[in-house]
Write an enzyme that holds these catalytic residues in place. Structure first.
Site, PDB file in Angstrom:
ATOM      1  N   ASP A 106       0.844  -1.193   0.000  1.00  0.00           N
ATOM      2  CA  ASP A 106       0.000   0.000   0.000  1.00  0.00           C
ATOM      3  C   ASP A 106       0.883   1.248   0.000  1.00  0.00           C
ATOM      4  OD1 ASP A 106      -3.238   0.488   1.029  1.00  0.00           O
ATOM      5  OD2 ASP A 106      -1.848   2.188   0.998  1.00  0.00           O
TER       6      ASP A 106
ATOM      7  N   SER B 262     -10.322   5.958  -5.292  1.00  0.00           N
ATOM      8  CA  SER B 262     -11.671   5.395  -5.208  1.00  0.00           C
ATOM      9  C   SER B 262     -12.811   6.407  -5.092  1.00  0.00           C
ATOM     10  CB  SER B 262     -11.741   4.457  -3.987  1.00  0.00           C
ATOM     11  OG  SER B 262     -11.683   5.224  -2.794  1.00  0.00           O
TER      12      SER B 262
ATOM     13  N   THR C  14     -16.023  -2.325  -9.548  1.00  0.00           N
ATOM     14  CA  THR C  14     -17.210  -1.621  -9.069  1.00  0.00           C
ATOM     15  C   THR C  14     -18.350  -1.696 -10.076  1.00  0.00           C
ATOM     16  OG1 THR C  14     -18.048   0.611  -8.646  1.00  0.00           O
ATOM     17  CG2 THR C  14     -16.098   0.478 -10.002  1.00  0.00           C
ATOM     18  N   ASP C  15     -19.571  -1.579  -9.581  1.00  0.00           N
ATOM     19  CA  ASP C  15     -20.729  -1.543 -10.482  1.00  0.00           C
ATOM     20  C   ASP C  15     -20.786  -0.232 -11.270  1.00  0.00           C
ATOM     21  OD1 ASP C  15     -21.367   0.110  -8.342  1.00  0.00           O
ATOM     22  OD2 ASP C  15     -23.263  -0.871  -7.856  1.00  0.00           O
ATOM     23  N   GLU C  16     -19.977   0.774 -10.858  1.00  0.00           N
ATOM     24  CA  GLU C  16     -20.028   2.067 -11.556  1.00  0.00           C
ATOM     25  C   GLU C  16     -19.528   1.972 -12.993  1.00  0.00           C
ATOM     26  OE1 GLU C  16     -18.779   5.561  -9.520  1.00  0.00           O
ATOM     27  OE2 GLU C  16     -19.482   4.854  -7.586  1.00  0.00           O
TER      28      GLU C  16
ATOM     29  N   TYR D 214     -13.343   8.460 -12.356  1.00  0.00           N
ATOM     30  CA  TYR D 214     -13.123   7.265 -11.519  1.00  0.00           C
ATOM     31  C   TYR D 214     -13.634   6.011 -12.212  1.00  0.00           C
ATOM     32  CZ  TYR D 214     -14.322   3.661  -8.113  1.00  0.00           C
ATOM     33  OH  TYR D 214     -14.479   2.453  -7.479  1.00  0.00           O
TER      34      TYR D 214
ATOM     35  N   ALA E  51     -14.476   5.513 -15.262  1.00  0.00           N
ATOM     36  CA  ALA E  51     -13.836   5.250 -16.556  1.00  0.00           C
ATOM     37  C   ALA E  51     -12.504   4.525 -16.365  1.00  0.00           C
ATOM     38  CB  ALA E  51     -13.618   6.557 -17.317  1.00  0.00           C
TER      39      ALA E  51
ATOM     40  N   LYS F 189     -11.718   2.670 -13.746  1.00  0.00           N
ATOM     41  CA  LYS F 189     -12.009   1.308 -13.263  1.00  0.00           C
ATOM     42  C   LYS F 189     -12.454   0.433 -14.441  1.00  0.00           C
ATOM     43  CE  LYS F 189     -11.905  -0.175  -9.644  1.00  0.00           C
ATOM     44  NZ  LYS F 189     -10.797  -0.793  -8.843  1.00  0.00           N
TER      45      LYS F 189
ATOM     46  N   ARG G 243     -19.140  10.271   6.269  1.00  0.00           N
ATOM     47  CA  ARG G 243     -19.151  11.746   6.314  1.00  0.00           C
ATOM     48  C   ARG G 243     -20.326  12.233   7.142  1.00  0.00           C
ATOM     49  NH1 ARG G 243     -20.041  16.505   1.745  1.00  0.00           N
ATOM     50  NH2 ARG G 243     -19.140  18.134   3.054  1.00  0.00           N
TER      51      ARG G 243
HETATM   52  P1  NAD Z   1      -9.881   3.380  -0.355  1.00  0.00           P
HETATM   53  O1  NAD Z   1      -9.707   4.669  -1.077  1.00  0.00           O
HETATM   54  O2  NAD Z   1     -10.437   3.381   1.016  1.00  0.00           O
HETATM   55  O3  NAD Z   1      -8.472   2.612  -0.287  1.00  0.00           O
HETATM   56  C1  NAD Z   1      -7.610   2.566  -1.374  1.00  0.00           C
HETATM   57  C2  NAD Z   1      -6.239   2.074  -0.864  1.00  0.00           C
HETATM   58  O4  NAD Z   1      -5.349   1.966  -1.988  1.00  0.00           O
HETATM   59  C3  NAD Z   1      -5.584   3.045   0.134  1.00  0.00           C
HETATM   60  O5  NAD Z   1      -5.048   2.329   1.222  1.00  0.00           O
HETATM   61  C4  NAD Z   1      -4.473   3.693  -0.674  1.00  0.00           C
HETATM   62  O6  NAD Z   1      -3.361   4.090   0.109  1.00  0.00           O
HETATM   63  C5  NAD Z   1      -4.122   2.576  -1.645  1.00  0.00           C
HETATM   64  N1  NAD Z   1      -3.493   3.080  -2.877  1.00  0.00           N
HETATM   65  C6  NAD Z   1      -3.949   4.093  -3.672  1.00  0.00           C
HETATM   66  N2  NAD Z   1      -3.088   4.278  -4.686  1.00  0.00           N
HETATM   67  C7  NAD Z   1      -2.098   3.357  -4.553  1.00  0.00           C
HETATM   68  C8  NAD Z   1      -0.933   3.043  -5.291  1.00  0.00           C
HETATM   69  N3  NAD Z   1      -0.610   3.727  -6.412  1.00  0.00           N
HETATM   70  N4  NAD Z   1      -0.146   2.030  -4.878  1.00  0.00           N
HETATM   71  C9  NAD Z   1      -0.466   1.336  -3.758  1.00  0.00           C
HETATM   72  N5  NAD Z   1      -1.539   1.591  -2.994  1.00  0.00           N
HETATM   73  C10 NAD Z   1      -2.351   2.597  -3.391  1.00  0.00           C
HETATM   74  O7  NAD Z   1     -10.741   2.473  -1.327  1.00  0.00           O
HETATM   75  P2  NAD Z   1     -11.862   1.378  -0.980  1.00  0.00           P
HETATM   76  O8  NAD Z   1     -13.165   2.050  -0.821  1.00  0.00           O
HETATM   77  O9  NAD Z   1     -11.347   0.479   0.078  1.00  0.00           O
HETATM   78  O10 NAD Z   1     -11.904   0.598  -2.381  1.00  0.00           O
HETATM   79  C11 NAD Z   1     -11.035  -0.519  -2.607  1.00  0.00           C
HETATM   80  C12 NAD Z   1     -11.331  -1.097  -3.977  1.00  0.00           C
HETATM   81  O11 NAD Z   1     -12.700  -1.503  -4.043  1.00  0.00           O
HETATM   82  C13 NAD Z   1     -11.150  -0.096  -5.118  1.00  0.00           C
HETATM   83  O12 NAD Z   1     -10.567  -0.781  -6.200  1.00  0.00           O
HETATM   84  C14 NAD Z   1     -12.566   0.361  -5.469  1.00  0.00           C
HETATM   85  O13 NAD Z   1     -12.662   0.705  -6.816  1.00  0.00           O
HETATM   86  C15 NAD Z   1     -13.349  -0.908  -5.164  1.00  0.00           C
HETATM   87  N6  NAD Z   1     -14.755  -0.737  -4.762  1.00  0.00           N
HETATM   88  C16 NAD Z   1     -15.108   0.105  -3.738  1.00  0.00           C
HETATM   89  C17 NAD Z   1     -16.429   0.179  -3.311  1.00  0.00           C
HETATM   90  C18 NAD Z   1     -16.837   1.057  -2.161  1.00  0.00           C
HETATM   91  O14 NAD Z   1     -18.040   1.189  -1.915  1.00  0.00           O
HETATM   92  N7  NAD Z   1     -15.925   1.674  -1.431  1.00  0.00           N
HETATM   93  C19 NAD Z   1     -17.406  -0.602  -3.954  1.00  0.00           C
HETATM   94  C20 NAD Z   1     -17.028  -1.435  -5.010  1.00  0.00           C
HETATM   95  C21 NAD Z   1     -15.690  -1.509  -5.386  1.00  0.00           C
HETATM   96  O1  DAU Z   2     -20.953   1.624  -6.295  1.00  0.00           O
HETATM   97  C1  DAU Z   2     -19.648   1.389  -5.864  1.00  0.00           C
HETATM   98  C2  DAU Z   2     -18.932   2.701  -5.614  1.00  0.00           C
HETATM   99  O2  DAU Z   2     -19.479   3.245  -4.425  1.00  0.00           O
HETATM  100  C3  DAU Z   2     -17.415   2.535  -5.485  1.00  0.00           C
HETATM  101  O3  DAU Z   2     -16.899   2.110  -6.710  1.00  0.00           O
HETATM  102  C4  DAU Z   2     -16.735   3.844  -5.069  1.00  0.00           C
HETATM  103  O4  DAU Z   2     -15.357   3.621  -4.831  1.00  0.00           O
HETATM  104  C5  DAU Z   2     -17.408   4.337  -3.799  1.00  0.00           C
HETATM  105  O5  DAU Z   2     -16.848   5.583  -3.423  1.00  0.00           O
HETATM  106  C6  DAU Z   2     -18.916   4.463  -4.001  1.00  0.00           C
HETATM  107  O6  DAU Z   2     -19.203   5.511  -4.961  1.00  0.00           O
HETATM  108  P1  DAU Z   2     -20.404   6.560  -4.726  1.00  0.00           P
HETATM  109  O7  DAU Z   2     -20.106   7.748  -5.521  1.00  0.00           O
HETATM  110  O8  DAU Z   2     -21.726   5.886  -4.898  1.00  0.00           O
HETATM  111  O9  DAU Z   2     -20.209   6.782  -3.136  1.00  0.00           O
HETATM  112  P2  DAU Z   2     -20.186   8.114  -2.216  1.00  0.00           P
HETATM  113  O10 DAU Z   2     -20.034   7.618  -0.816  1.00  0.00           O
HETATM  114  O11 DAU Z   2     -19.229   9.119  -2.693  1.00  0.00           O
HETATM  115  O12 DAU Z   2     -21.661   8.677  -2.409  1.00  0.00           O
HETATM  116  C7  DAU Z   2     -22.811   7.869  -2.203  1.00  0.00           C
HETATM  117  C8  DAU Z   2     -24.023   8.687  -2.606  1.00  0.00           C
HETATM  118  O13 DAU Z   2     -24.196   9.756  -1.665  1.00  0.00           O
HETATM  119  C9  DAU Z   2     -23.894   9.340  -3.959  1.00  0.00           C
HETATM  120  O14 DAU Z   2     -25.193   9.371  -4.570  1.00  0.00           O
HETATM  121  C10 DAU Z   2     -23.455  10.777  -3.647  1.00  0.00           C
HETATM  122  C11 DAU Z   2     -24.129  11.040  -2.322  1.00  0.00           C
HETATM  123  N1  DAU Z   2     -23.431  11.943  -1.376  1.00  0.00           N
HETATM  124  C12 DAU Z   2     -22.117  11.728  -1.114  1.00  0.00           C
HETATM  125  C13 DAU Z   2     -21.443  12.520  -0.216  1.00  0.00           C
HETATM  126  C14 DAU Z   2     -19.979  12.293   0.081  1.00  0.00           C
HETATM  127  C15 DAU Z   2     -24.149  12.942  -0.721  1.00  0.00           C
HETATM  128  O15 DAU Z   2     -25.367  13.127  -0.946  1.00  0.00           O
HETATM  129  N2  DAU Z   2     -23.494  13.727   0.206  1.00  0.00           N
HETATM  130  C16 DAU Z   2     -22.159  13.556   0.473  1.00  0.00           C
HETATM  131  O16 DAU Z   2     -21.634  14.288   1.327  1.00  0.00           O
END
Ligand code: NAD
Ligand code: DAU
Length: 329
Positions: free
Chosen positions: A31, A79, A118-120, A145, A147, A149, A188
């Site tokens: 990481d 992410s 991700t589903d995005e 993001y 795009a 992924k 948040r």
């Molecule tokens: P996050 O942002 O919390 O964590 C990302 C981690 O990757 C961090 O620890 C960061 O330091 C590390 N990182 C970033 N750039 C790096 C690099 N160049 N080299 C090494 N490490 C690096 O992300 P997350 O929410 O835990 O998401 C993890 C994975 O899951 C991502 O691939 C994201 O696309 C996918 N994903 C996330 C969600 C979600 O809801 N959070 C849903 C579906 C898929």
């Molecule tokens: O669907 C999977 C994805 O989910 C992952 O690939 C991404 O890494 C992850 O960040 C997440 O993406 P979203 O854009 O859906 O998540 P986020 O938490 O940023 O926002 C969730 C929803 O809430 C979205 O519709 C935007 C809204 N939002 C977000 C924030 C931060 C608000 O209304 N207020 C806020 O302050």
């Protein structure tokens, strides 16, 4: 097992889950500790894992680490959609070049590779419909993001088909749970309430997400590692869809605040309306069943975690909100 991004939200929970449920794996976390990574997220398992502070774009380092492992589980990514809209460059670098660098190493060394996506990548769905994404849905990403992924998924598919890399891909819906960065929606709003600020809702709050507990996601990843068919893609999602306004109100209720104790802020440009995954394949083929069926209980437990672990999130809260103020959100 080499876990990239193991100091981030899902990766750290994956490491916790693996040490508890699959102690047969010896884990190395790779990481870069960007703003989103935190070694403290690994504190409870620190003696059980080897930690390498490094970048997945560093080909020499990746070469060494991949050579010494059996399986790579690739979570590392930039992410956050809002950050990608503000500055896409790190997304192109890490999500595309980083995945490419890993794929080249696993190709040379003949290692198993699981790509977390991700589903995005599929774009979005109308709010008032029962349409869903399937494994065959064409890619149509909206943000820098998604795009990048989508591009990384395409690289994995090409390396699997053309070079025979033993790869699988999973595309999961929105995760929630402990150790999620305070920039994301649920943490948040919880931490806003905890510091005495208002939750911030983008636009009208009608956008819908399918909320999946991070442990259910990670259980699915382990099933794919154990029984998934090489070259296949699996969609993951709880089936629990909720609008952002509904979540905000539920969170306020669980935290003892009034239903209208939030404020509307500027909407996210290009804001995806709704995500929903058809999970017939992973349920039918691999027997995956989400354990966190009660979202209210899962959210209450997540709120309790943030209440009890201020030491973990507080240091990042101010800077995160400062950045949001610059974005007008
Ligand atoms: P996050 O942002 O919390 O964590 C990302 C981690 O990757 C961090 O620890 C960061 O330091 C590390 N990182 C970033 N750039 C790096 C690099 N160049 N080299 C090494 N490490 C690096 O992300 P997350 O929410 O835990 O998401 C993890 C994975 O899951 C991502 O691939 C994201 O696309 C996918 N994903 C996330 C969600 C979600 O809801 N959070 C849903 C579906 C898929
Ligand atoms: O669907 C999977 C994805 O989910 C992952 O690939 C991404 O890494 C992850 O960040 C997440 O993406 P979203 O854009 O859906 O998540 P986020 O938490 O940023 O926002 C969730 C929803 O809430 C979205 O519709 C935007 C809204 N939002 C977000 C924030 C931060 C608000 O209304 N207020 C806020 O302050």
């Amino acid at each position: 097992m080499l876990v990239t991004g193991g100091a981030g939200f899902i990766g750290a929970n994956f490491v916790h889950y693996t040490t508890q449920r699959h102690p047969e794996f010896e884990i190395t976390v790779l990481d870069a500790l960007t703003y989103a990574g935190d070694e403290a997220s690994l504190a409870p398992v620190r003696d059980l894992v080897r930690f390498v502070h490094g970048d997945i774009c560093d080909a020499d380092l990746v070469e060494r680490e991949v050579a010494g492992t059996d399986v790579v589980v690739h979570f590392a990514a930039e992410s956050h959609v809002d950050n990608s809209l503000h500055d896409p460059a790190p997304f192109v670098r890490t999500n595309l070049m980083g995945t490419f660098t890993l794929l080249e190493a696993v190709r040379r060394h003949g290692k198993r590779f699981h790509h977390i996506s991700t589903d995005e990548v599929f774009g979005d769905l109308p709010i008032d419909s029962d349409e869903q994404f399937h494994e065959e849905t064409p890619y149509d990403p909206s943000s820098p993001y998604s795009a990048t992924k989508a591009g990384s998924d395409m690289l994995v598919r090409a390396w699997a088909r053309s070079y025979g890399v033993a790869a699988t891909i999973s595309n999961c819906a929105n995760n929630y749970g402990p150790y999620q960065h305070v920039e994301k929606f649920i943490p948040r709003q919880i931490t806003n309430v905890l510091v005495g600020a208002m939750p911030k809702l983008y636009g009208e709050g009608r956008n819908v997400r399918e909320w999946t507990h991070v442990d259910d996601h990670n259980a699915a990843v382990h099933l794919i590692l154990a029984k998934g068919r090489i070259g296949e893609t699996y969609l993951i999602g709880s089936g629990d869809e909720r609008g952002n306004l509904e979540i905000t109100r539920l969170l306020l209720e669980l935290m003892g605040r009034g239903a209208d104790d939030f404020e509307h802020v500027a909407d996210r440009p290009g804001h995806d309306l709704r995500y929903s995954n058809d999970t017939t394949k992973i349920r039918g083929e691999l027997g995956w069943v989400p354990q966190y069926a009660d979202f209210r209980a899962g959210l209450a437990a997540t709120i309790a975690w943030y209440r009890e672990n201020e030491w973990w999130w507080k240091p990042r809260k101010e800077a995160t909100e400062r950045r949001y103020r610059e974005l007008g959100r």
